[in-house]
Design a protein around this motif. Structure first.
Motif, mmCIF file in Angstrom:
data_model
loop_
_atom_site.group_PDB
_atom_site.id
_atom_site.type_symbol
_atom_site.label_atom_id
_atom_site.label_comp_id
_atom_site.label_asym_id
_atom_site.label_seq_id
_atom_site.Cartn_x
_atom_site.Cartn_y
_atom_site.Cartn_z
ATOM 1 N N LEU A 88 0.851 -1.202 0.000
ATOM 2 C CA LEU A 88 0.000 0.000 0.000
ATOM 3 C C LEU A 88 0.884 1.248 0.000
ATOM 4 C CD1 LEU A 88 -2.688 1.577 0.358
ATOM 5 C CD2 LEU A 88 -2.490 1.174 2.812
ATOM 6 N N VAL A 89 0.620 2.146 -0.980
ATOM 7 C CA VAL A 89 1.358 3.411 -1.047
ATOM 8 C C VAL A 89 0.388 4.528 -0.680
ATOM 9 C CG1 VAL A 89 2.749 4.919 -2.532
ATOM 10 C CG2 VAL A 89 2.743 2.454 -2.939
ATOM 11 N N VAL A 90 0.697 5.272 0.374
ATOM 12 C CA VAL A 90 -0.155 6.396 0.779
ATOM 13 C C VAL A 90 0.498 7.666 0.257
ATOM 14 C CG1 VAL A 90 -1.296 7.557 2.705
ATOM 15 C CG2 VAL A 90 -0.803 5.110 2.872
ATOM 16 N N LYS A 91 -0.255 8.437 -0.549
ATOM 17 C CA LYS A 91 0.318 9.644 -1.156
ATOM 18 C C LYS A 91 -0.355 10.903 -0.614
ATOM 19 C CE LYS A 91 1.507 7.276 -5.378
ATOM 20 N NZ LYS A 91 1.608 7.314 -6.820
ATOM 21 N N HIS A 92 0.463 11.883 -0.275
ATOM 22 C CA HIS A 92 -0.104 13.161 0.142
ATOM 23 C C HIS A 92 -0.273 14.004 -1.114
ATOM 24 C CE1 HIS A 92 0.417 17.187 2.384
ATOM 25 N NE2 HIS A 92 -0.842 16.905 2.183
ATOM 26 N N LYS A 93 -1.413 13.843 -1.765
ATOM 27 C CA LYS A 93 -1.594 14.460 -3.071
ATOM 28 C C LYS A 93 -3.077 14.645 -3.403
ATOM 29 C CE LYS A 93 -0.090 13.830 -7.752
ATOM 30 N NZ LYS A 93 0.362 12.986 -8.809
ATOM 31 N N ASP A 94 -3.388 15.712 -4.103
ATOM 32 C CA ASP A 94 -4.750 15.960 -4.600
ATOM 33 C C ASP A 94 -4.960 15.064 -5.830
ATOM 34 O OD1 ASP A 94 -7.003 16.918 -5.861
ATOM 35 O OD2 ASP A 94 -6.460 19.038 -5.702
ATOM 36 N N ILE A 95 -5.917 14.182 -5.772
ATOM 37 C CA ILE A 95 -6.111 13.240 -6.888
ATOM 38 C C ILE A 95 -6.521 13.960 -8.179
ATOM 39 C CG2 ILE A 95 -8.535 12.623 -6.363
ATOM 40 C CD1 ILE A 95 -7.588 9.694 -7.247
ATOM 41 N N MET A 96 -7.138 15.133 -8.024
ATOM 42 C CA MET A 96 -7.596 15.889 -9.215
ATOM 43 C C MET A 96 -6.393 16.334 -10.074
ATOM 44 S SD MET A 96 -10.729 15.801 -8.233
ATOM 45 C CE MET A 96 -11.733 15.797 -6.755
ATOM 46 N N GLU A 97 -5.231 16.388 -9.443
ATOM 47 C CA GLU A 97 -4.037 16.812 -10.196
ATOM 48 C C GLU A 97 -3.453 15.715 -11.068
ATOM 49 O OE1 GLU A 97 -1.282 18.454 -7.394
ATOM 50 O OE2 GLU A 97 -2.523 20.236 -7.105
ATOM 51 N N GLY A 98 -3.974 14.523 -10.913
ATOM 52 C CA GLY A 98 -3.504 13.417 -11.764
ATOM 53 C C GLY A 98 -3.205 12.160 -10.980
ATOM 54 N N ILE A 99 -3.369 11.030 -11.658
ATOM 55 C CA ILE A 99 -3.073 9.730 -11.044
ATOM 56 C C ILE A 99 -1.784 9.226 -11.679
ATOM 57 C CG2 ILE A 99 -3.887 7.327 -10.830
ATOM 58 C CD1 ILE A 99 -6.775 8.436 -10.776
ATOM 59 N N ASP A 100 -0.795 8.929 -10.854
ATOM 60 C CA ASP A 100 0.513 8.502 -11.375
ATOM 61 C C ASP A 100 0.447 7.106 -12.000
ATOM 62 O OD1 ASP A 100 1.425 10.811 -10.061
ATOM 63 O OD2 ASP A 100 1.683 9.691 -8.193
#
Ligand code: SAH
Length: 258
Positions: free
Chosen positions: A152-164
């Motif tokens: 599991l990778v937890v990302k501190h990121k706004d998903i609206m900015e894009g999915i890696d």
């Protein structure tokens, strides 16, 4: 980690002419096995934690517990909670409906406490979860570490900015405005992949369904609400529990078809 379980015991009291609860049911999770464990029933010596799975251990007040090796659910139920977590009935349905499994690559947002993401990681190959708030991100990350979910990778990121991630098998959304994540989800999903949305309110659900129905490459499979009723089964008192949460949220399933 270990789980301590004390079974409920009833006794008939002749003078009262009725059955009373002699022992209340209890369950504890022991996280640190290097220290004695303190609970309402007294203290359990750390030496007891070396005992065999299913053995009986006794507190300094002579109260008995069964000791078990803590399993995934024992630890999962003790995760820290920030935002409202998704319920087990809804998680179960997401898994059953999409058929995700040990080969699946999954994306989830927002992480909140990471409850859904952790459960998905328990059965999938890889899960990446996005969280916009730093405080919630930290909680989700701590929960991931507690469960030792290495996939599991937890990302501190706004998903609206894009999915890696690319070529994703399933994307689960639990966001205030899920329709805003449709374009990024579309890019990340593989053809044949599922988009699953969980929303507490039907207005959020309708806005998302309407947004996706305009897209030729998505089909709306189903929108559903799972109603679960828990029952009390005690002697002759057998009935639905009177105080229970009936509504949690609506689940909608979509599939990318081209
Ligand atoms: N499913 C989660 C709970 C999610 S609550 C669980 O089971 O624990 C919704 C979360 O979405 C909140 O933590 C909120 O901060 C986060 N969120 C809202 N907008 C977001 C965005 N644009 N990108 C990532 N996370 C977002």
């Amino acid at each position: 980690m270990k789980t301590l379980i004390r079974k409920e015991k009833k006794e008939f009291v002749e003078e009262l002419k009725k059955t009373i609860t002699a022992t209340k049911p209890r369950k504890y999770l022991v996280e640190d096995l290097s220290k004695d464990f303190h609970c309402q029933e007294g203290v359990i010596d750390k030496i007891s934690f070396g005992k065999k799975n299913g053995s009986t251990v006794t507190t300094n007040q002579d109260k008995e517990f069964h000791i078990l090796d803590a399993d995934f659910m024992d630890i999962y139920k003790k995760i820290r909670r920030s935002a409202q977590i998704i319920s087990l009935k809804d998680i179960g349905m997401i898994i059953a409906y999409t058929g995700i499994n040990k080969t699946s690559n999954v994306v989830d947002a927002g992480a909140g406490s990471g409850a859904l993401a952790i459960f998905l990681a328990h059965i999938c190959k890889k899960v990446s979860t996005y969280e916009i708030r730093e405080d919630f991100y930290k909680v989700a990350k701590a929960n991931k570490e507690k469960l030792k979910m290495e996939n599991l990778v937890v990302k501190h990121k706004d998903i609206m900015e894009g999915i890696d991630e690319k070529n994703v098998d399933m994307i689960s959304l639990d966001l205030p405005a899920p329709w805003k994540a449709v374009n990024v989800a579309e890019k990340a999903l593989k053809v044949g992949g599922y988009l699953v949305n969980y929303s507490p309110s039907i207005s959020q659900t309708v806005d998302l369904v309407n947004c996706l129905q305009k897209k030729d490459n998505f089909v709306h499979l189903n929108t559903t609400e799972i109603i679960k009723r828990d029952w009390e089964v005690k002697d002759r008192k057998i009935r639905p529990i009177t105080t229970q949460n009936v509504h949690t949220g609506f689940l909608s399933y979509f599939r990318k078809i081209s």
